[in-house]
Scaffold this motif. Structure first.
Motif, PDB file in Angstrom:
ATOM      1  N   ASP A 158       0.837  -1.197   0.000  1.00 36.19           N
ATOM      2  CA  ASP A 158       0.000   0.000   0.000  1.00 36.19           C
ATOM      3  C   ASP A 158       0.881   1.259   0.000  1.00 36.19           C
ATOM      4  N   GLY A 159       1.943   1.228   0.778  1.00 36.03           N
ATOM      5  CA  GLY A 159       2.883   2.351   0.786  1.00 36.03           C
ATOM      6  C   GLY A 159       3.515   2.571  -0.580  1.00 36.03           C
ATOM      7  N   LEU A 160       3.818   1.474  -1.274  1.00 36.50           N
ATOM      8  CA  LEU A 160       4.384   1.587  -2.625  1.00 36.50           C
ATOM      9  C   LEU A 160       3.383   2.231  -3.579  1.00 36.50           C
ATOM     10  N   LYS A 161       2.116   1.861  -3.455  1.00 29.53           N
ATOM     11  CA  LYS A 161       1.081   2.428  -4.327  1.00 29.53           C
ATOM     12  C   LYS A 161       0.930   3.925  -4.102  1.00 29.53           C
ATOM     13  N   HIS A 162       1.139   4.359  -2.860  1.00 27.68           N
ATOM     14  CA  HIS A 162       0.972   5.773  -2.520  1.00 27.68           C
ATOM     15  C   HIS A 162       2.303   6.524  -2.409  1.00 27.68           C
ATOM     16  N   GLN A 163       3.384   5.859  -2.800  1.00 32.52           N
ATOM     17  CA  GLN A 163       4.729   6.441  -2.753  1.00 32.52           C
ATOM     18  C   GLN A 163       5.054   7.030  -1.385  1.00 32.52           C
ATOM     19  N   ASP A 164       4.657   6.303  -0.336  1.00 32.16           N
ATOM     20  CA  ASP A 164       4.926   6.694   1.045  1.00 32.16           C
ATOM     21  C   ASP A 164       6.174   5.941   1.502  1.00 32.16           C
ATOM     22  N   LEU A 165       7.333   6.581   1.345  1.00 28.50           N
ATOM     23  CA  LEU A 165       8.608   5.918   1.599  1.00 28.50           C
ATOM     24  C   LEU A 165       8.740   5.402   3.031  1.00 28.50           C
ATOM     25  N   GLU A 166       8.256   6.171   3.985  1.00 29.79           N
ATOM     26  CA  GLU A 166       8.344   5.746   5.382  1.00 29.79           C
ATOM     27  C   GLU A 166       7.500   4.487   5.618  1.00 29.79           C
ATOM     28  N   LYS A 167       6.306   4.463   5.068  1.00 31.78           N
ATOM     29  CA  LYS A 167       5.409   3.311   5.225  1.00 31.78           C
ATOM     30  C   LYS A 167       6.007   2.068   4.561  1.00 31.78           C
ATOM     31  N   ILE A 168       6.600   2.265   3.401  1.00 30.87           N
ATOM     32  CA  ILE A 168       7.229   1.152   2.683  1.00 30.87           C
ATOM     33  C   ILE A 168       8.337   0.552   3.538  1.00 30.87           C
ATOM     34  N   ASN A 169       9.276   1.385   3.922  1.00 29.18           N
ATOM     35  CA  ASN A 169      10.461   0.928   4.654  1.00 29.18           C
ATOM     36  C   ASN A 169      10.088   0.302   5.991  1.00 29.18           C
ATOM     37  N   LEU A 170       9.209   0.949   6.735  1.00 34.97           N
ATOM     38  CA  LEU A 170       8.814   0.460   8.048  1.00 34.97           C
ATOM     39  C   LEU A 170       8.157  -0.917   7.956  1.00 34.97           C
ATOM     40  N   ASN A 171       7.181  -1.051   7.079  1.00 28.28           N
ATOM     41  CA  ASN A 171       6.410  -2.291   7.012  1.00 28.28           C
ATOM     42  C   ASN A 171       7.162  -3.437   6.350  1.00 28.28           C
ATOM     43  N   LEU A 172       7.880  -3.180   5.280  1.00 25.57           N
ATOM     44  CA  LEU A 172       8.657  -4.258   4.666  1.00 25.57           C
ATOM     45  C   LEU A 172       9.779  -4.694   5.606  1.00 25.57           C
ATOM     46  N   GLY A 173      10.328  -3.748   6.363  1.00 21.43           N
ATOM     47  CA  GLY A 173      11.351  -4.092   7.361  1.00 21.43           C
ATOM     48  C   GLY A 173      10.783  -4.974   8.461  1.00 21.43           C
ATOM     49  N   LYS A 174       9.583  -4.671   8.929  1.00 24.09           N
ATOM     50  CA  LYS A 174       8.938  -5.498   9.959  1.00 24.09           C
ATOM     51  C   LYS A 174       8.660  -6.897   9.412  1.00 24.09           C
ATOM     52  N   ALA A 175       8.225  -6.984   8.164  1.00 25.10           N
ATOM     53  CA  ALA A 175       7.976  -8.292   7.554  1.00 25.10           C
ATOM     54  C   ALA A 175       9.272  -9.099   7.478  1.00 25.10           C
ATOM     55  N   GLN A 176      10.368  -8.446   7.120  1.00 22.17           N
ATOM     56  CA  GLN A 176      11.657  -9.132   7.049  1.00 22.17           C
ATOM     57  C   GLN A 176      12.085  -9.639   8.424  1.00 22.17           C
ATOM     58  N   THR A 177      11.838  -8.849   9.448  1.00 17.17           N
ATOM     59  CA  THR A 177      12.181  -9.270  10.809  1.00 17.17           C
ATOM     60  C   THR A 177      11.416 -10.544  11.174  1.00 17.17           C
ATOM     61  N   ILE A 178      10.148 -10.597  10.821  1.00 16.47           N
ATOM     62  CA  ILE A 178       9.342 -11.786  11.118  1.00 16.47           C
ATOM     63  C   ILE A 178       9.842 -12.984  10.318  1.00 16.47           C
ATOM     64  N   VAL A 179      10.149 -12.789   9.053  1.00 16.38           N
ATOM     65  CA  VAL A 179      10.646 -13.895   8.226  1.00 16.38           C
ATOM     66  C   VAL A 179      11.981 -14.393   8.789  1.00 16.38           C
ATOM     67  N   SER A 180      12.824 -13.487   9.252  1.00 14.76           N
ATOM     68  CA  SER A 180      14.092 -13.894   9.877  1.00 14.76           C
ATOM     69  C   SER A 180      13.832 -14.700  11.143  1.00 14.76           C
ATOM     70  N   GLU A 181      12.812 -14.319  11.896  1.00 10.82           N
ATOM     71  CA  GLU A 181      12.431 -15.070  13.098  1.00 10.82           C
ATOM     72  C   GLU A 181      11.937 -16.467  12.702  1.00 10.82           C
ATOM     73  N   LEU A 182      11.150 -16.559  11.652  1.00  9.86           N
ATOM     74  CA  LEU A 182      10.702 -17.862  11.171  1.00  9.86           C
ATOM     75  C   LEU A 182      11.901 -18.739  10.799  1.00  9.86           C
ATOM     76  N   MET A 183      12.898 -18.144  10.164  1.00  8.69           N
ATOM     77  CA  MET A 183      14.110 -18.883   9.792  1.00  8.69           C
ATOM     78  C   MET A 183      14.848 -19.385  11.026  1.00  8.69           C
ATOM     79  N   SER A 184      14.945 -18.540  12.034  1.00 16.12           N
ATOM     80  CA  SER A 184      15.735 -18.895  13.219  1.00 16.12           C
ATOM     81  C   SER A 184      15.079 -19.982  14.062  1.00 16.12           C
ATOM     82  N   THR A 185      13.787 -20.199  13.884  1.00 16.86           N
ATOM     83  CA  THR A 185      13.096 -21.201  14.687  1.00 16.86           C
ATOM     84  C   THR A 185      13.000 -22.556  13.996  1.00 16.86           C
TER      85      THR A 185
END
Length: 129
Positions: A39-66
């Motif tokens: 949604d951030g990408l659609k609205h060119q909201d750089l902060e929303k993009i970075n924040l949310n994709l970063g949070k998703a990456q953190t969760i995926v990294s947690e999935l990997m570590s478990t």
């Protein structure tokens, strides 16, 4: 200190959930954050993009570590999670939604698979043979 009733509920639900329920909660979080990033990408909201994709990456990294490496399937899941994180990075760096949408597809499918497996193993659904 947790003050909001919602935060108290969230903390309580995490503390009382089974490992299987926690896994589904992680998938739900990653999926929600990727959708918000798209949604951030659609609205060119750089902060929303970075924040949310970063949070998703953190969760995926947690999935990997478990992952339990004693199971053969863990190697494939680890590679897939690594690829999902690569897609999220590409989406964030290039500000393109296609890689994030591909990552979303993989995680949505995995979530559905785990949810179905939970139903079968807890006896909520009869297995036809």
């Amino acid at each position: 200190m947790i003050t909001s009733p919602y935060e108290k509920y969230r903390q309580s639900s995490v503390q009382t959930s089974t490992p299987e329920q926690l896994l589904i909660m992680l998938y739900d979080g990653a999926i929600r954050f990727i959708r918000a990033g798209i949604d951030g990408l659609k609205h060119q909201d750089l902060e929303k993009i970075n924040l949310n994709l970063g949070k998703a990456q953190t969760i995926v990294s947690e999935l990997m570590s478990t992952l339990d490496s004693s199971y053969e399937v863990s190697k494939g899941l680890s590679a897939l999670y690594e690829y999902v994180n690569h897609l999220l990075t590409q989406s964030n760096v290039k500000k393109e939604s296609e890689p994030a949408e591909e990552a979303l597809g993989y995680l949505t499918e995995l979530r559905a698979t785990w949810a179905q497996a939970m139903k079968v193993t807890t006896g909520q659904e009869k297995v036809h043979g």
